[in-house]
Design an enzyme around this catalytic site. Sequence first.
Site, PDB file in Angstrom:
ATOM      1  N   ASP A   1       0.830  -1.216   0.000  1.00  0.00           N
ATOM      2  CA  ASP A   1       0.000   0.000   0.000  1.00  0.00           C
ATOM      3  C   ASP A   1       0.861   1.260   0.000  1.00  0.00           C
ATOM      4  O   ASP A   1       0.548   2.258   0.637  1.00  0.00           O
ATOM      5  CB  ASP A   1      -0.960   0.009   1.202  1.00  0.00           C
ATOM      6  CG  ASP A   1      -2.047   1.078   1.063  1.00  0.00           C
ATOM      7  OD1 ASP A   1      -2.321   1.507  -0.063  1.00  0.00           O
ATOM      8  OD2 ASP A   1      -2.602   1.499   2.096  1.00  0.00           O
TER       9      ASP A   1
ATOM     10  N   ASP B   1       1.185   3.446  -2.309  1.00  0.00           N
ATOM     11  CA  ASP B   1       0.815   4.274  -3.464  1.00  0.00           C
ATOM     12  C   ASP B   1       1.349   5.701  -3.288  1.00  0.00           C
ATOM     13  O   ASP B   1       1.131   6.335  -2.277  1.00  0.00           O
ATOM     14  CB  ASP B   1      -0.703   4.294  -3.682  1.00  0.00           C
ATOM     15  CG  ASP B   1      -1.491   4.359  -2.389  1.00  0.00           C
ATOM     16  OD1 ASP B   1      -2.211   5.339  -2.190  1.00  0.00           O
ATOM     17  OD2 ASP B   1      -1.378   3.417  -1.574  1.00  0.00           O
TER      18      ASP B   1
ATOM     19  N   ARG C   1       6.013   7.308  -0.247  1.00  0.00           N
ATOM     20  CA  ARG C   1       5.585   6.507   0.895  1.00  0.00           C
ATOM     21  C   ARG C   1       6.472   5.278   1.078  1.00  0.00           C
ATOM     22  O   ARG C   1       6.593   4.755   2.189  1.00  0.00           O
ATOM     23  CB  ARG C   1       4.123   6.093   0.734  1.00  0.00           C
ATOM     24  CG  ARG C   1       3.161   7.198   1.147  1.00  0.00           C
ATOM     25  CD  ARG C   1       1.727   6.879   0.819  1.00  0.00           C
ATOM     26  NE  ARG C   1       1.218   5.719   1.539  1.00  0.00           N
ATOM     27  CZ  ARG C   1      -0.026   5.283   1.428  1.00  0.00           C
ATOM     28  NH1 ARG C   1      -0.878   5.910   0.643  1.00  0.00           N
ATOM     29  NH2 ARG C   1      -0.423   4.226   2.101  1.00  0.00           N
TER      30      ARG C   1
ATOM     31  N   TRP D   1       3.243  14.575  11.549  1.00  0.00           N
ATOM     32  CA  TRP D   1       2.128  14.477  10.607  1.00  0.00           C
ATOM     33  C   TRP D   1       1.711  15.841  10.066  1.00  0.00           C
ATOM     34  O   TRP D   1       0.769  15.959   9.295  1.00  0.00           O
ATOM     35  CB  TRP D   1       0.943  13.778  11.266  1.00  0.00           C
ATOM     36  CG  TRP D   1       0.129  12.994  10.285  1.00  0.00           C
ATOM     37  CD1 TRP D   1      -1.007  13.398   9.656  1.00  0.00           C
ATOM     38  CD2 TRP D   1       0.401  11.685   9.795  1.00  0.00           C
ATOM     39  NE1 TRP D   1      -1.458  12.428   8.805  1.00  0.00           N
ATOM     40  CE2 TRP D   1      -0.608  11.363   8.879  1.00  0.00           C
ATOM     41  CE3 TRP D   1       1.410  10.756  10.025  1.00  0.00           C
ATOM     42  CZ2 TRP D   1      -0.648  10.149   8.200  1.00  0.00           C
ATOM     43  CZ3 TRP D   1       1.362   9.549   9.360  1.00  0.00           C
ATOM     44  CH2 TRP D   1       0.339   9.254   8.465  1.00  0.00           C
TER      45      TRP D   1
ATOM     46  N   TRP E   1      -4.860   9.475   9.693  1.00  0.00           N
ATOM     47  CA  TRP E   1      -4.525   8.070   9.906  1.00  0.00           C
ATOM     48  C   TRP E   1      -3.909   7.845  11.281  1.00  0.00           C
ATOM     49  O   TRP E   1      -4.321   6.977  12.036  1.00  0.00           O
ATOM     50  CB  TRP E   1      -3.543   7.625   8.820  1.00  0.00           C
ATOM     51  CG  TRP E   1      -3.534   6.149   8.554  1.00  0.00           C
ATOM     52  CD1 TRP E   1      -4.029   5.166   9.362  1.00  0.00           C
ATOM     53  CD2 TRP E   1      -3.026   5.498   7.400  1.00  0.00           C
ATOM     54  NE1 TRP E   1      -3.837   3.932   8.795  1.00  0.00           N
ATOM     55  CE2 TRP E   1      -3.222   4.097   7.579  1.00  0.00           C
ATOM     56  CE3 TRP E   1      -2.393   5.927   6.241  1.00  0.00           C
ATOM     57  CZ2 TRP E   1      -2.820   3.158   6.634  1.00  0.00           C
ATOM     58  CZ3 TRP E   1      -1.997   4.987   5.303  1.00  0.00           C
ATOM     59  CH2 TRP E   1      -2.216   3.624   5.495  1.00  0.00           C
TER      60      TRP E   1
END
Length: 304
Positions: free
Chosen positions: A21, A23, A48, A199, A263
């Site tokens: 994952d 992406d 990522r 973040w 998240w």
Amino acid sequence: RDVDTGVAKWAYQMTPFDEWDYDGINEPILAELDFDGTKRKTATHFDRNGFGYTWDRATGELLVAEKYDPVVNWATGVDMDKSSKDYGRPIRVAKYSTFKDGKGADVNTKGVCPAALGSKDQQPASYSKLTGLFYVPTNHVCMDYEPFKVSYTAGQPYVGATLSMFPGPDEPKRMGNFIAWDGAKGKIVWSKPEQFSVWSGALTTAGGVAFYGTLEGYFKAVDQKDGKELFKFKTPSGIIGNAMTYSHGGKQYVGIFSGVGGWAGIGLAAGLTNPTDGLGAVGGYAGLSEYTNLGGSLTVFALP
């Protein structure tokens, strides 16, 4: 893309056959970087998957592809041999594959770095012409990844994996870093560790300062040259917003939205307690509730 026709001029795939994952939604940052005395117009991207890429933005030539978090382990590096058929492709480590084994059985792959949320997600990095460096908020987070078969149902979550997230393997344990990155050399110049993922977005100013926020709720200013902390202020909630600056009435202001979520903050924001919820983020960030509260505030500072 050609802005007149929309036709793609070049393309690059960061993680072919993505099993984790990763992406690559992260922003490309345009700059003019020095390569051994030669200035090149570039695009730099912190994916990522944990690799920082720099391309010649006119031709798409891959100039740099290096890990911007040293614990990244799903690949040892990127093949930079232009004569190789695998030029530009990641050099994968088989033990961290999440794919089924040869007999069709699911496997629980342990200790994959980074986790599915990536070494950086949507939080934007920043570039400073003063130093020629990029300033990057990062996630220092790894995961265990166990796939399972799932059938698609319209309107329902479609996630065929159980994930557990945890800090990187090095000591002392932490889940984030704020780093300065040399985009031409592909190296970390300095790194400022944070207990939780950074973040928030980064902001660099002509005064030589870099601003960012933490999930505990601290708004910080550091020196662009060496990362020395110059200022911090505890806002009412964890920060996932982006620092901003503007002027009004002849005075300059710096502002930050605080309000934990996203998240990393999904457990706190949504009241979730199952550690594997949020693709494992609930368990990974369970301790966040001891440091901050829910809320939504804009905090603004006036520069003298």
